[in-house]
Write an enzyme that holds these catalytic residues in place. Structure first.
Site, PDB file in Angstrom:
ATOM      1  CE1 TYR A 178      -8.373  -4.374   2.480  1.00 28.59           C
ATOM      2  CE2 TYR A 178      -8.725  -3.448   4.654  1.00 28.59           C
ATOM      3  CZ  TYR A 178      -7.976  -4.230   3.805  1.00 28.59           C
ATOM      4  OH  TYR A 178      -6.850  -4.862   4.257  1.00 28.59           O
ATOM      5  NE  ARG A 179      -4.323  -1.293   4.627  1.00 27.89           N
ATOM      6  CZ  ARG A 179      -3.763  -2.255   5.362  1.00 27.89           C
ATOM      7  NH1 ARG A 179      -4.363  -3.424   5.495  1.00 27.89           N
ATOM      8  NH2 ARG A 179      -2.632  -2.063   5.964  1.00 27.89           N
ATOM      9  CE1 TYR A 225      -3.889  -2.129   0.050  1.00 25.82           C
ATOM     10  CE2 TYR A 225      -3.011  -3.109   2.048  1.00 25.82           C
ATOM     11  CZ  TYR A 225      -3.930  -3.117   1.018  1.00 25.82           C
ATOM     12  OH  TYR A 225      -4.887  -4.102   0.947  1.00 25.82           O
ATOM     13  CG  HIS A 231       3.476  -7.458  -2.112  1.00 32.77           C
ATOM     14  ND1 HIS A 231       2.475  -6.995  -1.303  1.00 32.77           N
ATOM     15  CD2 HIS A 231       4.563  -7.605  -1.327  1.00 32.77           C
ATOM     16  CE1 HIS A 231       2.935  -6.872  -0.065  1.00 32.77           C
ATOM     17  NE2 HIS A 231       4.201  -7.229  -0.046  1.00 32.77           N
ATOM     18  CG  ASP A 278      -2.021 -12.498   5.931  1.00 33.24           C
ATOM     19  OD1 ASP A 278      -2.359 -13.652   5.676  1.00 33.24           O
ATOM     20  OD2 ASP A 278      -2.814 -11.531   5.897  1.00 33.24           O
TER      21      ASP A 278
HETATM   22  C1  EUG Z   1      -3.320  -9.322   2.746  1.00 32.66           C
HETATM   23  C2  EUG Z   1      -4.487  -9.156   3.452  1.00 32.66           C
HETATM   24  C3  EUG Z   1      -5.098  -7.918   3.479  1.00 32.66           C
HETATM   25  C4  EUG Z   1      -4.533  -6.871   2.778  1.00 32.66           C
HETATM   26  C5  EUG Z   1      -3.362  -7.035   2.077  1.00 32.66           C
HETATM   27  C6  EUG Z   1      -2.751  -8.273   2.071  1.00 32.66           C
HETATM   28  C7  EUG Z   1      -2.688 -10.613   2.739  1.00 32.66           C
HETATM   29  C8  EUG Z   1      -2.758 -11.451   1.721  1.00 32.66           C
HETATM   30  C9  EUG Z   1      -7.073  -8.623   4.529  1.00 32.66           C
HETATM   31  O1  EUG Z   1      -6.240  -7.635   4.136  1.00 32.66           O
HETATM   32  O2  EUG Z   1      -5.167  -5.669   2.801  1.00 32.66           O
HETATM   33  C10 EUG Z   1      -2.236 -12.789   1.772  1.00 32.66           C
END
Ligand code: EUG
Length: 610
Positions: A535-536, A151, A454, A213
């Protein structure tokens, strides 16, 4: 050139807690060291020597004045707490990431770069910094720890901004209450850090941290960006309670119970609302204030837990499966924020580069993915549901039986016996995360591409078959059009899902970066046409995404601008964050979107307002 000559940290040891506030906990050190080796094995990108003038000076101030202003700030904060950013842009890796730029930039890497970094040691020093920023009209960009990867990481939206790295010196856990299951933290406390402290105090069996995560992020940073974890407490914003905020003009407020004249600490973490308007919302995903303290709730150990994994053979199973998941999730038979993952991401989570599976050009063929999946302990499939049941065994058994009967309505559904899965299997990482133990496993799929980076596309959907299918098809079609491997995962909230699509790209390949950004822009627009919003989002997509929330002639955007101008009349705080620009920046072409890809800057800034 040898790897060590351009990324000298490649062979050094990984910083650990508690020596470094942003370090890895000792229990993950071996895993992190292996992750680091894998990251640098796939790295061919040389260190950026910088071709544009350094330090970057933000628009609206002369180079001389900028340097003079920084000297003045040094006198206030101490010599070592103000760093001019005139060095090469070292990307490092997850655990040793830069605080001056996005280590995973999708733009030219000299685009969203800080002019300097400052390290406040207290709320009072944050106040000094914003007053200084107003005096000199210098944009400042606060980060907690700078790990908002996917992000924008630590990058400021406006070139030359002064990054306020809050976490380095403001990283105390101010309180943990075993009675109330709450804590009070500063910006530099990571999920790893809180977990470690619970261990030190002998409270780990008593209460759990809800972790994303990857656990290296700041609890405050993740929560104010409305991030997600995987226990039943997964919605971090919903779990916070009370903020201390430095406003852009230097006033300090506390929201919720912390606002009490005396004794606010007593109920800070147990009741989020306090009295009067609930202001907290405007300090999340915004640029209206700098959060310096936050109350957070912790989850009682439920007295037992059990992960389960089901696989489903076909892409078309998605729709019927969602119809099964929705009522179970809303009634909390399915208790946690679960992930429904596509097999491509699971194969990528092996940590091996794509080239180990496929030597052709273009996207990896479906047969190749399924062949690789067939070799894994969980076997071939298209979708895998990773969930957890909580409580003592007889309670779990009741819920697990319902889930089993429902999931098995999908032909070809398989329940994977966890005891057939080796210790380093992805399943066990999900098992730890859903029971409050932060991990670093998720990093692995970043190695899919050389110099892997990513960036996320994260639309919200109801938990309904037709919606999930529509979004999946939309993503798949646009990925194919751009020749990008599609790795979707659905994170099932309580009444909604966040579809998370992480595009993995080679950040040393400008053509690949252009394709990734084109793919993202198309997905955002096309999803918006179908009624789906994010959402973001990433820094470079914020203007575009904000533009999709334009009901009633952009009324919400105008309201945000009104708030921005009232709270931050000179517009010094994180200009452009979440698509919100102060008056001095508006109408000068600062917004990014289709066609503006090469540049993040507009033409100048306006006069001082106050
Ligand atoms: C992940 C999960 C997110 C996000 C960005 C990455 C992980 C992925 C639930 O939110 O905003 C495996």
């Amino acid at each position: 050139m040898m790897a060590s000559s351009f990324e000298p940290e490649a062979t050094s040891s990984v910083p650990t807690l508690p020596d470094s506030h942003s370090g890895i906990p000792p229990y993950l050190l071996d895993k992190a060291t292996r992750a680091k080796t894998a990251v640098f094995e796939g790295r061919t990108k040389p260190l950026n020597p910088r071709t544009r003038e350094v330090p970057v000076v933000p628009q609206g101030i002369s180079r001389d004045d900028f340097l003079k202003a920084l000297e003045e700030l040094k006198a206030e904060l101490g010599e070592g707490n103000v760093e001019v950013n005139d060095k090469p842009l070292k990307d490092g890796w997850y655990m040793e990431h830069p605080n001056t730029h996005d280590m995973m930039t999708i733009l030219d890497e000299e685009e969203c770069v800080a002019g300097a970094v400052v390290y406040p040691g207290s709320t009072e020093e944050v106040v000094k910094i914003v007053k200084w920023a107003n005096k000199w009209l210098i944009p400042v960009f606060p980060i907690s720890m700078g790990r908002n990867l996917g992000y924008g990481g630590a990058a400021p939206r406006v070139r030359g901004s002064v990054t306020i790295d809050l976490g380095r010196r403001m990283n105390k856990i101010l309180d943990i209450s075993p009675q109330d299951y709450t804590c009070l933290v500063e910006p530099g406390v990571s999920f790893y850090g809180l977990y470690e402290e619970l261990g030190r105090r002998g409270l780990r069996d008593h209460m759990w941290v809800d972790t994303p995560d990857l656990g290296g992020g700041s609890i405050i940073g993740n929560t104010v960006d409305r991030g997600v974890g995987y226990t039943p407490y997964g919605d971090h914003w919903a779990c916070h309670s009370g903020l201390e905020v430095v406003l852009p003009t230097g006033e300090v407020i506390r929201t919720g119970m912390g606002a009490l004249t005396q004794g606010g600490e007593n109920t800070w973490g147990v009741f989020p609302y306090g009295f009067g308007p609930f202001s907290d919302g405007i300090f999340s995903q915004s640029n209206f204030g700098i959060v310096t303290k936050m109350g957070m709730t912790l989850m009682p150990n439920p007295g037992g837990h059990e992960s389960f994994m089901y696989t489903f053979p076909n892409e078309e199973d998605l729709g019927p499966l969602m119809e099964i998941i929705r009522p179970l999730r809303i009634s909390t038979i399915l208790e946690n924020v679960a992930q429904l993952r596509h097999v491509t991401q699971t194969v990528a989570a092996s940590g091996l580069p794509k080239s180990k599976f496929y030597s052709g050009t273009g996207t990896i063929p479906s047969e190749t993915i399924h062949r690789a999946a067939a070799q894994t302990p969980a076997g071939d499939h298209t979708w895998a549901y990773y969930g957890m049941c909580y409580g003592p065994s007889h309670i779990r058994a009741y819920k697990l039986a319902i889930i089993d009967a429902e999931f098995r309505k999908i032909p070809g559904c398989r329940k994977i016996d966890p005891f057939t899965l080796p210790e380093d299997e992805y399943f066990w990482s999900r098992d730890r995360i859903a029971s409050g133990t932060p991990d670093i496993h998720e990093l692995r799929w970043v190695n899919w591409a050389p110099n892997g980076a990513h960036i996320a596309f994260s639309p919200v959907s109801p938990i309904r078959g037709p919606d999930a299918t529509k979004l999946f098809q939309l993503g798949k079609r646009i990925h194919e059009q751009y020749g990008i491997d599609f790795m979707p995962a659905f994170c099932v909230g309580l009444r909604e899902m966040h579809l998370i699509v992480e595009i993995v790209f080679d950040r040393d390949d400008s053509e690949e970066k252009k394709r990734a950004l084109g793919c993202l822009r198309d997905m955002v627009d096309e999803a918006a046409k179908e009624g789906y919003g994010e959402y973001r989002t990433h820094l470079v997509l914020m203007d575009q995404v904000a533009g999709t929330y334009a009901w009633n002639d952009g009324a919400l955007g105008k309201f945000n601008e009104k708030l921005k101008d009232a709270l931050d009349p000179n517009g010094i705080l994180a200009p452009g964050r979440c698509g919100i620009w102060g008056k001095r920046y508006r109408g000068r072409g600062w917004e990014m979107g289709r066609g503006s890809e090469g540049r993040s800057e507009g033409k100048g800034v306006g006069e001082r307002v106050v």
